[in-house]
Scaffold this active site. Structure first.
Site, mmCIF file in Angstrom:
data_model
loop_
_atom_site.group_PDB
_atom_site.id
_atom_site.type_symbol
_atom_site.label_atom_id
_atom_site.label_comp_id
_atom_site.label_asym_id
_atom_site.label_seq_id
_atom_site.Cartn_x
_atom_site.Cartn_y
_atom_site.Cartn_z
ATOM 1 N N HIS A 1 -3.051 9.526 4.899
ATOM 2 C CA HIS A 1 -3.504 8.130 4.706
ATOM 3 C C HIS A 1 -4.972 8.054 5.111
ATOM 4 O O HIS A 1 -5.314 8.203 6.285
ATOM 5 C CB HIS A 1 -2.656 7.194 5.563
ATOM 6 C CG HIS A 1 -2.811 5.745 5.216
ATOM 7 N ND1 HIS A 1 -3.937 5.028 5.515
ATOM 8 C CD2 HIS A 1 -1.977 4.877 4.572
ATOM 9 C CE1 HIS A 1 -3.793 3.773 5.091
ATOM 10 N NE2 HIS A 1 -2.618 3.672 4.514
ATOM 11 N N CYS B 1 0.865 -1.176 0.000
ATOM 12 C CA CYS B 1 0.000 0.000 0.000
ATOM 13 C C CYS B 1 0.901 1.225 0.000
ATOM 14 O O CYS B 1 2.013 1.176 -0.522
ATOM 15 C CB CYS B 1 -0.950 -0.024 1.187
ATOM 16 S SG CYS B 1 -0.120 -0.065 2.794
#
Length: 642
Positions: free
Chosen positions: A563, A30
C-alpha cells in the site's frame, strides 16, 4: 471463490451500524477499506460495526468512516451498493472531499485553522505563484527601464499579471463556499460588491459617508483576503437558515436575495472594516519586529520556515503575505524565505552530486531542480534531507545565516511568488537588493558545503549500521538450527521489501489502522524513490485502478499487500503508473507500480509505503527480518510460514 454474495451479511450489518442508507451521503473504497461519508455521526453505532464478522477495524479520518475489510473490499463494496437506497451513493474510485464535520469529531483550534487556510488557498496557489512570476518580471523590467508603461503591450500584460490579484476576493469566495458548504454563485454575488468599482471609489471620497443612516467606513477591498473569507463564512449560515425556513415555492430565488440584502450592508458596515483593521494590526506587528530587530526576524524565518512546511503550518502565513502585498505593495516577511528555500535546495544538490548511491542521486537530482527553479522543496525534504538529517540541518543553518543578512538588507517581495531562482525580480523594489542576493548565496553555500563535507560520514554510518545488522542476523541464523531449517523449508515464503527507503516503527505511521497492525504483520517504509517491486512471486489478487496498492498471493498461500501512501486513494490514480492487473502472475522483485513522489507530496499526502501480510492470522509464523533504518528494495523483510 469469494463473491459479493459472501459479503451481504456484512454489508447489511455495517449499513445498520451507520444509521441506515438515509444517513449515508456517499460510499467509495480503496484497496482495503470501505469509505463512508455520513450525515449524522450521532446515529452511528461504532460497536455494532466493529463486532461485525469480517470487519477488521473502524476508524474515523479524513471526514470519513473508514471500515477496514482487507483484500476482498471490492466484493464488500459491490454488496453495499446493491442494498436498497445505496445504488446512487456509490463513488467507486472517486476522491472524497475532506471535511472536519462529517465524522462528528472536532480538531483542535490550531489544526482546524491550518486545515481551513490550506483548503482555501491550495486550489489557487499554483495560479497565484505562476502569475506572480510574470508580475515580478514586469516589475523588474519597469525598474530597469525595459518597458514603456504607457504602451498597449505593457497594459495588457500588466492586466494579465494583476487580474487575479485584483479579483482575489472573488476567487476566495469560490474556495470558501466549498469549504463552508455554500452555493458558490451566491457566495460570489455576496463578495462581488467588495470589488465593485463604485464601492472602491468611495474609499477616495473625502466626506462622511452613511449607509442606512449608519456611518460607513469606505475601504478598497480589491486584492484583500480576510474580508471575503469571513463574509462567505457568515453568509453560509444565512443561506442555510433561509433554505430551512422558506417555502419551496419561493426558496430558489428568495434565498440569494435575502442573503445579499442581509450580508452586503453588514459586510460594508462591520465585517469589512474590522477585518481589514485586524489584518493591518497583524502586519504592523510583523513590521515592528522587522524594524526593531530585522536580523532576528529574518534569521528566525530563514531557519524555521522549512520546519513549518514539514508540519503544514506555513499556510497560516499566506493570508498575511497576500494582505501585505495588497495594502502595502510588498511583504517583508517573504524575503527571508528565499534563504530558507534555496538553502534546502542547495543541500539536496550536494547530495545529488556527492552521494555514492545511484538510487539516492536519482531522486536528489530532480528534487534539486524543483527546489531551485520552482521553490518546491517537499520532495527534497521528505525524500532526502530529513531521512539523512545532515542536509536538512545544513539547510537550516544556511537559511538562518542568509535570513539574518536579508533581514538587515530591508528587502521585501513586491508580489506573491514562491521563493526560488525565478523570484529574484520580486525583490527589486525595496531595500538593498545586492545584500539580498549575497544573503541567498551565502545560505546556499553554507548548506551545500556543509552537506558536501558531512554526507560521506553520514552515509558511511548508515552502511556500518546496515552491515552490523546483517552480521547480527547472520550470526543468529547460524547459531539457531531451527531458524536455518525454517529458512530452507519449502512451506515458508520470504517477503521482500518493495521500495528503497527507510524502515520506520509501525506506530509512527499516520494511520491508526496501519499503525495498529490490525490488517496483519506489517513493515512501514518511507520511500526514497518511486519504483515499487513485487514482494513475493505469485498471482495478483488486488490492483485498484488508482494504482496505489497491489495485493499478491504467493504459491505458498501467503497473501501480501503493498500500500503506497496514506490516503493516496484520494489522488484517484494521479501520479501512479501501475504495471499489473488482477490475474497477472509476477516474480518477486518485478516492478508492479511506479509512483511520482513529487505528486504525492504536492497533493499533501504521506508516501509511507506499507508491506502487509494480510492473512497473518492464518499462518503459523510471520517473522520480521527488517529493522528500522535504511533498506534497499529486494531485501528480505518478512518470513512467513503456513
Amino acid at each position: 471463490m469469494t463473491t459479493k454474495t459472501d459479503f451481504e451479511p456484512l454489508s447489511k450489518a455495517v449499513l445498520e451500524g451507520l444509521g441506515g442508507a438515509d444517513n449515508v451521503s456517499s460510499v467509495t473504497h480503496c484497496a482495503t477499506r470501505l469509505r463512508f461519508k455520513i450525515k449524522d455521526a450521532c446515529k452511528v453505532n461504532d460497536s455494532k460495526i466493529e463486532d461485525t464478522a469480517g470487519v477488521i477495524a473502524l476508524m474515523k479520518a479524513g471526514g470519513q468512516h473508514q471500515i477496514v475489510i482487507g483484500n476482498d473490499v471490492p466484493f464488500a463494496y459491490d454488496a453495499v451498493v446493491s442494498l436498497p437506497g445505496m445504488a446512487t451513493k456509490g463513488a467507486k474510485g472517486a476522491a472524497v472531499e475532506d471535511s472536519d464535520e462529517d465524522n462528528g469529531e472536532k480538531p483542535n483550534a490550531f489544526n482546524a485553522f491550518i486545515q481551513l487556510i490550506s483548503s482555501l488557498f491550495t486550489p489557487i496557489l499554483w495560479p497565484l505563484a505562476g502569475i506572480a512570476l510574470v508580475k515580478a518580471f514586469l516589475s523588474a523590467g519597469t525598474n530597469l527601464g525595459w518597458f514603456d508603461t504607457e504602451s498597449t503591450n505593457y497594459i495588457v500584460f500588466a492586466a494579465l499579471a494583476d487580474g487575479l490579484f485584483f479579483f482575489l476576493p472573488m476567487f476566495l469566495a469560490v474556495t470558501a463556499a466549498r469549504r463552508f458548504k455554500m452555493n458558490e454563485f451566491i457566495a460570489m454575488a455576496t463578495v462581488a460588491p467588495l470589488v465593485y468599482p463604485s464601492i472602491i471609489g468611495l474609499a477616495s471620497v473625502d466626506a462622511d459617508l452613511k449607509l442606512l443612516g449608519i456611518p460607513l467606513t469606505a475601504m478598497d477591498y480589491s486584492s484583500s483576503v480576510i474580508p471575503a473569507i469571513v463574509t462567505v463564512w457568515l453568509a453560509s449560515y444565512v443561506q442555510h437558515y433561509c433554505e430551512k425556513i422558506l417555502p419551496s415555492a419561493v426558496r430558489n430565488f428568495m434565498t440569494p436575495v435575502l442573503v445579499l440584502l442581509i450580508m452586503v450592508p453588514i459586510v460594508l458596515l462591520t465585517v469589512g472594516p474590522l477585518t481589514m483593521k485586524l489584518a493591518a494590526w497583524i502586519s504592523a506587528g510583523v513590521a515592528w519586529l522587522f524594524q526593531v530587530a530585522p536580523w532576528l526576524a529574518g534569521g528566525l524565518l530563514g531557519a524555521f520556515w522549512q520546519v513549518l512546511v514539514i508540519f503544514g503550518l506555513h499556510w497560516g502565513f499566506v493570508p498575511i503575505f497576500l494582505n501585505d502585498i495588497a495594502n502595502l505593495g510588498h511583504s517583508a516577511m517573504m524575503a527571508p524565505l528565499q534563504a530558507a528555500v534555496m538553502a534546502q535546495a542547495a543541500a539536496v544538490t550536494a547530495v545529488a552530486l556527492r552521494s555514492h548511491l545511484p538510487a539516492r542521486r536519482k531522486l536528489a537530482g530532480p528534487s534539486a531542480v524543483s527546489g531551485i527553479l520552482a521553490g518546491v522543496t517537499e520532495p527534497a525534504i521528505y525524500g532526502i534531507n530529513l531521512p539523512l538529517k545532515v542536509p536538512f540541518y545544513a539547510g537550516v543553518v544556511g537559511g538562518a545565516v542568509g535570513g539574518i543578512i536579508i533581514g538587515l538588507a530591508g528587502v521585501s517581495f513586491n508580489s506573491f511568488t514562491f521563493p526560488s531562482l525565478l523570484a529574484f525580480p520580486a525583490a527589486l523594489g525595496e531595500g538593498n537588493f545586492l545584500m539580498f542576493v549575497i544573503g541567498t548565496i551565502i545560505a546556499m553555500v553554507i548548506a551545500f558545503v556543509g552537506t558536501w563535507i558531512l554526507l560521506p560520514r553520514a552515509e558511511r554510518r548508515e552502511e556500518e549500521a546496515k552491515a552490523a545488522k546483517a552480521a547480527a542476523e547472520l550470526e543468529a541464523t547460524e547459531g539457531d538450527d531451527n531458524t536455518a531449517a525454517a529458512t530452507e523449508d519449502a512451506s515458508s515464503d520470504t517477503v521482500l521489501i518493495p521500495v528503497n527507503g527507510t524502515v520506520i516503527p509501525l506506530d509512527e505511521v499516520e494511520d491508526k489502522v496501519f499503525a495498529s497492525g490490525a490488517m496483519g504483520e506489517s513493515i512501514a517504509v518511507e520511500p526514497s524513490n518511486g519504483q515499487v517491486l513485487a514482494p513475493v512471486s505469485g498471482k495478483v489478487i488486488a490492483a485498484p485502478k488508482s494504482g496505489h496498492a497491489v495485493g499478491i498471493k504467493s504459491a505458498g498461500g501467503v497473501e501480501t499487500l503493498v500500500h503506497v501512501g496514506i490516503d493516496t486513494v484520494q489522488m484517484d490514480g494521479e501520479g501512479f503508473t501501475p504495471h499489473v492487473t488482477v490475474g497477472d502472475h509476477v516474480q518477486a522483485g518485478q516492478p508492479i507500480v511506479d509512483v511520482d513522489l513529487d505528486a504525492v507530496a504536492k497533493a499533501g499526502y504521506k508516501a509511507t509505503t506499507l508491506l502487509i501480510v494480510t492473512n497473518s492470522k492464518k499462518l503459523s509464523t510471520v517473522e520480521h527480518l527488517a529493522q528500522p533504518g535504511l533498506v534497499v528494495a529486494g531485501e528480505p523483510g518478512l518470513r512467513a510460514a503456513k
